[in-house]
Structure formats: structure tokens, C-alpha cells
Scaffold this active site. Structure first.
Site, PDB file in Angstrom:
ATOM      1  N   GLU A   1       8.930  22.661 -10.308  1.00 42.04           N
ATOM      2  CA  GLU A   1       7.567  22.767  -9.777  1.00 42.04           C
ATOM      3  C   GLU A   1       7.079  24.220  -9.741  1.00 42.04           C
ATOM      4  O   GLU A   1       6.384  24.630  -8.804  1.00 42.04           O
ATOM      5  CB  GLU A   1       7.491  22.134  -8.381  1.00 42.04           C
ATOM      6  CG  GLU A   1       7.783  20.634  -8.386  1.00 42.04           C
ATOM      7  CD  GLU A   1       7.507  19.962  -7.055  1.00 42.04           C
ATOM      8  OE1 GLU A   1       7.324  20.678  -6.051  1.00 42.04           O
ATOM      9  OE2 GLU A   1       7.475  18.723  -7.012  1.00 42.04           O
TER      10      GLU A   1
ATOM     11  N   GLU B   1       9.153  12.558 -10.348  1.00 43.37           N
ATOM     12  CA  GLU B   1       9.245  12.304  -8.905  1.00 43.37           C
ATOM     13  C   GLU B   1       8.117  11.388  -8.461  1.00 43.37           C
ATOM     14  O   GLU B   1       6.968  11.805  -8.373  1.00 43.37           O
ATOM     15  CB  GLU B   1       9.197  13.609  -8.082  1.00 43.37           C
ATOM     16  CG  GLU B   1      10.446  14.453  -8.176  1.00 43.37           C
ATOM     17  CD  GLU B   1      10.440  15.618  -7.189  1.00 43.37           C
ATOM     18  OE1 GLU B   1       9.634  15.589  -6.231  1.00 43.37           O
ATOM     19  OE2 GLU B   1      11.242  16.553  -7.379  1.00 43.37           O
TER      20      GLU B   1
END
Length: 703
Positions: free
Chosen positions: A191, A262
Site C-alpha cells: 500500500e 484484500e
């Protein structure tokens, strides 16, 4: 009622054949041994795949639990197990590695392989994951000139060294798919797109370097970067969200597939925060929508969350991790989430041929309704009928009427009969019960040890400033003492004490007596303790115990974060820059009195009727019969840490209530594998004034 509109919009992953031919000629399919990919999906052994994955983190459970967790995932129609690699767990001291017990990554992957599932290995090595310091070992902090996750040579040297070590370990065990192993994907970084701009000109070069470094390790399988829209070729950019069907911008190249790394099955819980409960219907709807929009890989984060043992959780994060996942903290199936998703997976897999090889047509069925239709031949067809509105609707598709509940998708494997609707749950719900097996309600069962309150004269570490707790304690303990002497000459015994802290909890002691406590919250980086305290004439010893509840795990410039006391005033006088004495950790920790051998190093006393702060409690118990999970009900306690047979089972903070006045977590998991049949040693460090006589040992059942 909504009637079929005739307007047809054709979309497909090869929607422009001319462009596709040009791209194929210039780029071609990316090869990684037995794993390749193109614009539609991953290709394993020459076959396009729609894959459902579940995150299970090996250190958040025990090796004895792994087989059962993987079996239940497989029964839930999961194809892939996804895990991070936890750098600070494996290299707690520079150059000293640990891959034993819960850290045995190779054993974990081989267990997955033995049960016929694939693996996605998210090396990071920065992982966030609500894991203390984002998985980075704290010794990195002391490397001169280092800037984490940046185009910074000191950091890149260490990152590449550890990444290469993990890759070489996997290669040595023949675990990559290109070697016949189960690992089909690897991840580098995590991320980074959310913080890249904070690093200015050092951000993009770091992304390019990380991608090049990873690909250069030649794993033989593709690499991914999640939440990284600028992931360089051939690294695949992926989505992390609850709604990747609507929020994902898509692959940054037509030659890359749409992967969802995710899909949050609930959300992380913090002490003092209310749990987020995500329904099975909402998860299923968003998965179906992502697949309908040409997605081909969905990972549930978490499929099993597990337990943040020891001090592994990041700041304020509770010990139970993603307990609302399809498999709960203890590995028990949580219905209807597990079963509803299992049915979804089976239905989508039954459509694999048209989904992977067909042409997609998107048909408008109304203002908030549409059909995603896949045809690979005159007979192979699949349709996803979506109602994104908030009301039931009746729509017509291919001359047949269908009822669609609000916010739902119906899946038609043959474009005719509804096999599954995301909003219609047919799986019965189950409930979880805790049954008390042992009560620790007898004072005779407990022994106590009072932690000593150090003063300035007891300390050897001195400074004329307030030291940063993170860089001083170096993650060896949650606790650090700040001590000084104060001469009181006023006739008024009451004095104002004001302390600014960037730790999470603070206890103040005047001449060895508790004078006040305060704590922060997950949303605040600092807090102030203001108390009127009683001083004696002349010399006073003032001691502060600063406690962190995990280290920060996210954001840019993690190496700059600080904790502990920042300023202190007594009677309005600033004493921040005077002689301070420091002690890292508690004496009980140093002596390891939570172990059988360390327990004999101190004088334990009989339990008295009253409880005092900073007290260690010790007792023994026999393991309950059966195989049901074992938990410790600490609902009567305040805040502290618990050990069983020397193993840390996590932090507790029962006294930090949610907005509705309840505790964030009362039950704490004791894995059966660490228990003996008799004589198990239970040691509890209680910071506040909890009552151990109301603690119970329970077993967990589902009905």
C-alpha cells in the site's frame, strides 16, 4: 418493475482486438515458469484461473492449528492461502534469525502445499498488518541516515538483503510454482501508494527500484504491488478495499489481470473502539460484482485472523485479530459468513469457462440494474444480474422475469436459472458460547508480587532531557520509567502536576504511591495528564511509568515517530530539562518471573483482600478436558499482559470501554498446544486494580 432496455454496451478485456494484437506483439504474456498472466487472469500450467484466496497469518496461530485452518479454508472453496512475511519476528536482532515454532514459514507453506492449495507470499517486507512497527525490526531505526520506504540507500540495502533471504529460502525448499511448489504470487512493498506523495522526489524512484529488485530475484512467478497505480511492468497493481468492484481503477496495463488482494471481511478492532460487523451479504455482493467486471482473483483479509500473541499488535490494536472473519479467532467456522461465501465460490466456479474465455456484454436493465453477460459459445453462457438500488425490483432478462432484492446480484450459470443470489442467505447462523470450566475465586490459589517503583537513585541511565521511549526501549518492553527529584518548599501540600505524553498510558507515582493515571486513544497522538498531587516538604521522588500499547504501524517516516513523556510541569514550573533517570521495562520482566525458572527469583506473597496497581499475580491450573478452544475471561481485570507457561498470550485492556460502555475484549485465547494436562503456570501483570478472584477459564462452543 423495470423492463429490459435495448441499449447494449459491449465490454471485454480484449475489447479492442487491434490494440490487443499490438500489445501482445510488443509485450506478450508475462512468463514466470508455470505461472503466467494476461489481461484476463493468472495462467497456471497453461490454464486461466478464477481464484479465491484467504489470508491466514502463520504467527497469529500455532503450528498445531495450521492443518485444521487450511482444511476449513479448502472446504470453503478457497484455492489460495495468502500470508505476509513478518520481518521483525524473523530478525529481531540484526543478522540473528528465528524461523522456529509459530515463525516456521516453510513448514506453514508446506502444510498448504500438502493440502493442494496455492500460496500468495506477501514479503513486503513492510507489511502494516496491524503488526507492531509495520513488521519492520526496530534495529533499523538506529542505522545512520536511514529513511524507511524511500529512495534511501541504507534502507534499500537492508530491504533487499531480507527480501533476498526469504526468496532464497523459498527456492531452497522448492516452494515456487516454477519449481513445482505452491507459491503462485509474491508481493513487494505494501500500500505504498497511500504515502508515496509524502516522500516527494524519493517516492517514485523507490517504487521503480523495489519492482526491479524484486523481479531481479527471479522467483519464476509474478510480483504484485497493492494500492500502487504506478506499479512498473511487469509488476501487477492490485486493489485493497471492501468495494473493489466499484473503487478499483483497474490494472494499469491491458496486459495485466484484475486482482483483489484484500477484501476486508470485517475491520481491525482497537481498544476503546466499537467492532465493525460486515455482513455475509455485503461481502458476497461485492465479490460477485468484481468478478462480473472481469476480476479473477479475490483474497479475503482475513479468512482467519487469529491472535496477536505477546506484544505483536500495533498501537491500540486488541489481541483478537479479525475475530469476525469466516474462521474466528480460534479457528471455528462463523456462520453464515463461511457457508454463504462457500456457495458463492462454487457458483462462480461453475461459470469458469464463459467467464474466462467468453465475450462480456453489459446490458442496462433499469436505472440501477444491469446484466453482465458472458458467452464463449452458443451453449456456454453466464449472467450476473445486478440491482444496486435500495428496493426490490422485478426485471426482464432474455424474456424471463426475475426478482432482485436490494443491493444484490443474482448469478445465472446458464444465463437462465438463478443459482445464487448474494442477498439470500440459506446457511443457518451459529452462535458462540463460552462455558466456565475453572474459577480462580479462591485467594489461596493466588500468589502476588509487587513491582518495585524505582526512583532517581535506583537508575543508571541518566539524561538532562526527556528521552524518546521508542528509541530508548527499542521494543524490548511496553514500559519505561521516567524518574526525577523535586524539592517542595511551599507550605501548601497540594501541587499541580501537568504531563504531556505521546505514549499511550501514563501512571504517576509520588514517593512510591500512585498519584494518578491517564491514557490516550487511537485517534490522538498525545494526551495530557493533569492532577493535583500531595508533596511532602523537602525532597520528593516522582516516578512516571510510560506504557505503549504497541508501536505505530503505518504512515510515512515511521522512523521519526516518538513516544513517552514530552514535557512535565510541577507547580507551574517546567522540569522537562533537568536531571532524569530512566529504567527500561519492569523488574518482573527482566527476571522473567512469568516463566517457571524466573518465578523462583522473587519472593511471592499470599494474596490479600485488596488489590494494588503494578501487581503480578500467579496461579496454576489443569487443562480442561476435550478439544474445544480454551480462553481466559479477564473481564474483572484492568490493563496488563498475560502469560501461560511462559508464552505471552497478549495484552489486555478491559478497563478501556467502548462508547457504549463495554470492554473491547474480555476473552483471551490460550492455544491448547501450549498447555500441559496439569500444573499450567498462569502469570498476569496488572497495571491497575483488577480483581483476579473473578477470572475464569472457559472453553468455546458453537451452536
Amino acid at each position: 418493475m423495470v423492463v429490459l432496455h435495448q441499449k447494449v454496451v459491449v465490454e471485454r478485456w480484449w475489447r479492442c482486438s487491434f490494440l490487443a494484437l499490438i500489445l501482445t506483439a510488443s509485450l506478450g504474456a508475462v512468463h514466470g515458469g508455470d505461472v503466467t498472466y494476461d489481461g484476463r487472469s493468472l495462467i497456471i500450467d497453461g490454464q486461466h484461473k478464477i481464484l479465491f484466496s484467504g489470508s491466514i497469518h502463520y504467527p497469529r496461530s500455532t503450528p498445531e492449528m495450521w492443518p485444521n485452518l487450511i482444511v476449513k479454508a479448502k472446504e470453503g472453496r478457497i484455492d489460495v492461502i495468502q500470508t505476509y512475511v513478518f520481518w521483525n519476528l524473523h530478525e529481531p536482532h540484526q543478522g540473528q534469525y528465528d524461523f522456529s515454532g509459530r515463525r516456521d514459514l516453510v513448514r506453514f507453506i508446506k502444510e498448504i502445499q500438502a493440502q493442494g492449495l496455492y500460496v500468495t507470499l506477501r514479503i513486503g517486507p513492510y507489511i502494516e498488518s496491524e503488526w507492531t512497527y509495520g513488521g519492520l525490526p526496530l534495529w533499523l531505526h538506529d542505522i545512520p541516515g536511514i529513511v524507511f520506504r524511500s529512495d534511501n540507500q541504507p534502507f534499500k540495502i537492508q530491504m533487499q538483503r531480507f527480501t533476498a533471504k526469504i526468496v532464497n529460502m523459498m527456492k531452497s525448499a522448492n516452494l515456487y510454482a516454477s519449481q513445482g511448489g505452491p507459491i503462485i504470487l509474491s508481493q513487494i512493498e505494501n500500500e505504498y501508494g497511500t504515502v508515496e506523495s509524502s516522500f516527494h522526489e524519493k517516492g517514485l524512484p523507490y517504487v521503480r527500484w523495489a519492482a526491479q529488485m524484486a523481479v531481479g530475484l527471479q522467483t519464476g512467478v509474478p510480483w504484485v504491488m497493492c494500492k500502487q497505480d504506478d506499479a512498473p511492468n511487469p509488476v501487477i497493481n492490485t486493489c485493497n478495499s471492501m468495494q473493489c468492484g466499484t473503487k478499483f481503477k483497474g490494472p494499469n496495463s491491458p496486459n495485466k489481470p484484475s486482482l483483489w488482494t484484500e477484501n476486508w471481511t470485517s475491520f481491525v478492532e482497537v481498544f476503546g473502539g466499537k467492532p465493525y460487523l460486515r455482513s455475509a451479504q455485503d461481502i458476497a455482493y461485492n465479490v460477485a460484482l468484481f468478478i462480473a467486471k472481469n476480476g479473477s482473483y479475490v483474497n479475503y483479509y482475513m479468512y482467519h485472523g487469529g491472535t496477536n500473541f505477546d506484544r505483536s499488535a500495533s498501537a491500540y490494536v486488541i489481541t483478537a485479530y479479525y475475530d469476525q472473519a469466516p474462521l474466528d479467532e480460534y479457528g471455528l467456522i462463523r456462520q453464515p459468513k463461511w457457508g454463504h461465501l462457500k456457495e458463492l465460490h462454487a457458483t462462480i466456479k461453475s461459470c469458469s469457462k464463459p467467464l474466462l474465455y467468453g465475450t462480456q456484454t453489459t446490458i442496462s436493465l433499469g436505472p440501477q440494474q444491469q446484466a453482465y453477460v458472458f458467452k464463449s459459445s452458443s451453449t456456454d453462457c453466464a449472467a450476473f444480474l445486478e440491482n444496486s438500488g435500495d428496493m426490490d425490483v422485478k426485471i426482464q432478462f432474455q424474456n424471463i422475469w426475475y426478482q432482485l432484492p436490494p443491493k444484490s446480484i443474482s448469478i445465472l450459470p446458464g444465463c437462465k436459472n438463478v443459482a445464487f443470489n448474494t442477498a439470500k442467505v440459506t446457511v443457518p447462523s451459529n452462535t458462540r458460547e463460552m462455558k466456565s470450566q475453572i474459577q480462580f475465586n479462591s485467594a489461596e490459589k493466588w500468589k502476588v508480587y509487587r513491582e518495585a517503583i524505582p526512583n532517581l537513585d535506583d537508575t543508571s541511565l541518566r539524561a538532562n532531557i526527556l528521552l524518546d521511549q521508542i528509541s530508548t526501549a527499542k521494543d524490548t518492553s511496553d514500559y519505561m520509567w521516567y524518574t526525577f527529584r523535586f524539592y517542595h518548599n511551599s507550605p501548601n501540600a497540594q501541587s499541580a502536576l501537568s504531563v504531556l505524553s505521546q505514549g499511550h498510558v501514563l501512571h504517576a507515582f509520588i514517593n512510591g504511591v500512585l498519584a494518578g493515571s491517564a491514557h490516550g486513544s487511537p485517534g490522538d497522538k498525545s494526551f495530557i495528564m493533569e492532577n493535583n498531587v500531595k508533596l511532602t516538604p523537602g525532597r520528593n521522588y516522582i516516578s512516571f511509568l510510560s506504557a505503549t500499547v504497541g508501536l505505530p504501524n503505518s504512515g510515512a517516516y515511521l522512523e521519526r515517530r516518538v513516544a513517552g513523556l514530552r514535557s512535565v510541569k510541577v507547580q507551574g514550573r517546567d522540569v522537562t530539562n533537568q536531571s532524569w533517570g530512566y529504567q527500561v521495562g519492569l523488574l518482573g520482566e527482566k527476571l522473567q518471573i512469568y516463566t517457571a525458572s524466573g518465578s523462583s527469583k522473587v519472593q511471592w506473597e499470599s494474596f490479600q483482600s485488596s488489590t494494588k496497581p503494578l501487581t503480578w499475580y500467579q496461579t496454576t491450573f489443569d487443562a480442561p478436558e476435550g478439544n474445544n478452544p480454551v480462553v481466559l475471561n479477564l473481564g474483572s481485570m484492568g490493563k496488563g499482559i498475560t502469560w501461560v507457561n511462559g508464552q505471552g498470550i497478549g495484552r489486555y485492556w478491559v478497563s478501556f470501554h467502548t462508547p457504549d460502555g463495554t470492554s473491547s475484549q474480555n476473552w483471551y485465547h490460550i492455544p491448547r498446544s501450549i498447555l500441559k494436562s496439569t500444573g499450567n503456570l498462569l502469570v498476569i501483570l496488572e497495571e491497575e486494580s483488577g480483581n483476579p478472584l473473578e477470572i475464569t477459564l472457559d472453553t468455546v462452543y458453537t451452536t
